[in-house]
Scaffold this motif. Structure first.
Motif, mmCIF file in Angstrom:
data_model
loop_
_atom_site.group_PDB
_atom_site.id
_atom_site.type_symbol
_atom_site.label_atom_id
_atom_site.label_comp_id
_atom_site.label_asym_id
_atom_site.label_seq_id
_atom_site.Cartn_x
_atom_site.Cartn_y
_atom_site.Cartn_z
ATOM 1 N N GLY A 1 0.761 -1.241 0.000
ATOM 2 C CA GLY A 1 0.000 0.000 0.000
ATOM 3 C C GLY A 1 0.792 1.290 0.000
ATOM 4 O O GLY A 1 0.275 2.339 -0.371
ATOM 5 N N GLY A 2 2.051 1.248 0.484
ATOM 6 C CA GLY A 2 2.853 2.469 0.478
ATOM 7 C C GLY A 2 2.448 3.497 1.509
ATOM 8 O O GLY A 2 2.529 4.704 1.259
ATOM 9 N N GLY A 3 2.042 3.057 2.696
ATOM 10 C CA GLY A 3 1.583 4.002 3.718
ATOM 11 C C GLY A 3 2.595 4.350 4.789
ATOM 12 O O GLY A 3 2.222 4.849 5.864
ATOM 13 N N ALA A 4 3.885 4.130 4.516
ATOM 14 C CA ALA A 4 4.907 4.352 5.542
ATOM 15 C C ALA A 4 4.971 5.798 6.015
ATOM 16 O O ALA A 4 5.221 6.065 7.195
ATOM 17 N N LYS A 5 4.782 6.739 5.112
ATOM 18 C CA LYS A 5 4.879 8.158 5.504
ATOM 19 C C LYS A 5 3.852 8.483 6.588
ATOM 20 O O LYS A 5 4.175 9.131 7.595
ATOM 21 N N ALA A 6 2.616 8.018 6.409
ATOM 22 C CA ALA A 6 1.569 8.271 7.396
ATOM 23 C C ALA A 6 1.850 7.523 8.695
ATOM 24 O O ALA A 6 1.622 8.052 9.797
ATOM 25 N N TYR A 7 2.341 6.306 8.585
ATOM 26 C CA TYR A 7 2.689 5.514 9.775
ATOM 27 C C TYR A 7 3.753 6.220 10.602
ATOM 28 O O TYR A 7 3.626 6.360 11.825
ATOM 29 N N LEU A 8 4.806 6.679 9.949
ATOM 30 C CA LEU A 8 5.884 7.365 10.661
ATOM 31 C C LEU A 8 5.408 8.680 11.262
ATOM 32 O O LEU A 8 5.856 9.072 12.343
ATOM 33 N N GLN A 9 4.504 9.359 10.585
ATOM 34 C CA GLN A 9 3.970 10.602 11.129
ATOM 35 C C GLN A 9 3.213 10.341 12.425
ATOM 36 O O GLN A 9 3.269 11.140 13.374
ATOM 37 N N THR A 10 2.526 9.199 12.481
ATOM 38 C CA THR A 10 1.831 8.823 13.709
ATOM 39 C C THR A 10 2.828 8.566 14.835
ATOM 40 O O THR A 10 2.606 8.965 15.986
ATOM 41 N N LEU A 11 3.931 7.896 14.515
ATOM 42 C CA LEU A 11 4.974 7.677 15.525
ATOM 43 C C LEU A 11 5.502 9.003 16.071
ATOM 44 O O LEU A 11 5.652 9.180 17.287
ATOM 45 N N VAL A 12 5.792 9.918 15.163
ATOM 46 C CA VAL A 12 6.434 11.181 15.523
ATOM 47 C C VAL A 12 5.465 12.134 16.225
ATOM 48 O O VAL A 12 5.830 12.803 17.195
ATOM 49 N N ASP A 13 4.230 12.208 15.746
ATOM 50 C CA ASP A 13 3.277 13.189 16.263
ATOM 51 C C ASP A 13 2.471 12.705 17.466
ATOM 52 O O ASP A 13 2.001 13.516 18.266
ATOM 53 N N GLN A 14 2.296 11.386 17.576
ATOM 54 C CA GLN A 14 1.406 10.876 18.625
ATOM 55 C C GLN A 14 2.089 9.911 19.597
ATOM 56 O O GLN A 14 2.069 10.136 20.812
#
Length: 201
Positions: free
Chosen positions: A36-49
């Motif tokens: 799916g290519g969703g790594a950018k959103a996954y990492l943003q969740t790690l960093v922001d939340q």
């Protein structure tokens, strides 16, 4: 003491083929599930939340990047090196255990990018038998890992901060993953235990 006290945060993915991949890629086998290519959103969740939550609660963290690592096996290793390019200001260390460097032009991605930081520490491991029976691009598991290591050095990665280990008998399974994860933690954190005069939060 081989290691200082370390807080491990394990995150169970909803769908690793989506969350751990940097861009969409077709399935490797007919009728299989695409990536799916969703790594950018996954990492943003790690960093922001997730990381802010860990740092701001009662956990005794040292939140600076030099004390923060991201690690994973297989596609988890892939998303861990992608985190270096997306959030080098957050993650100062990474452990890539049998990382999926075969993934859709990822080595070319590394070759096309400047290093986002020069003080990052990165541990890379691949078993020499990984992918040996695969009929897909996964058969290039080991060669792509070694190529990525070479490219990182070419791009200016500090040699002392980049460690590549292999195992002649290593296969792509949890037995070798667990052994090399311990080795990675010892290399990333064990040789220079964190010293501070301030009370840990």
């Amino acid at each position: 003491m081989q290691l200082p006290q370390i807080i491990f945060v394990g995150i169970k993915p909803h769908e690793r083929n989506d969350e751990y991949t940097p861009w969409p890629t077709a399935s490797l086998v007919p009728g299989g599930r695409d990536f799916g290519g969703g790594a950018k959103a996954y990492l943003q969740t790690l960093v922001d939340q997730i990381k802010p939550y860990i740092d701001q609660t009662t956990y005794r963290t040292l939140p600076e990047k030099e004390n923060t690592a991201i690690a994973g096996c297989s596609l988890g290793g892939l998303v861990s090196i992608y985190a270096f390019y997306e959030h080098a200001e957050i993650f100062g260390k990474s452990a890539l255990i049998s990382a999926s460097f075969w993934y859709g032009s990822f080595v070319e991605f590394i070759r096309s990018k400047s290093l986002p930081a020069l003080d990052h520490q990165m541990y890379i491991y691949a078993g020499e038998l990984e992918g040996i029976y695969k009929k897909t691009i996964q058969s290039q598991m080991v060669s792509k890992t070694k190529e990525a290591h070479h490219v990182l050095l070419e791009k200016g990665f500090v040699p002392a901060n980049l460690r590549l280990e292999t195992d002649l008998l290593g296969t792509h399974d949890s037995f070798f993953f667990s052994i090399r994860f311990i080795a990675a933690m010892k290399w990333l954190f064990g040789e220079a235990c964190i010293q501070t005069d301030e009370p840990l939060r």
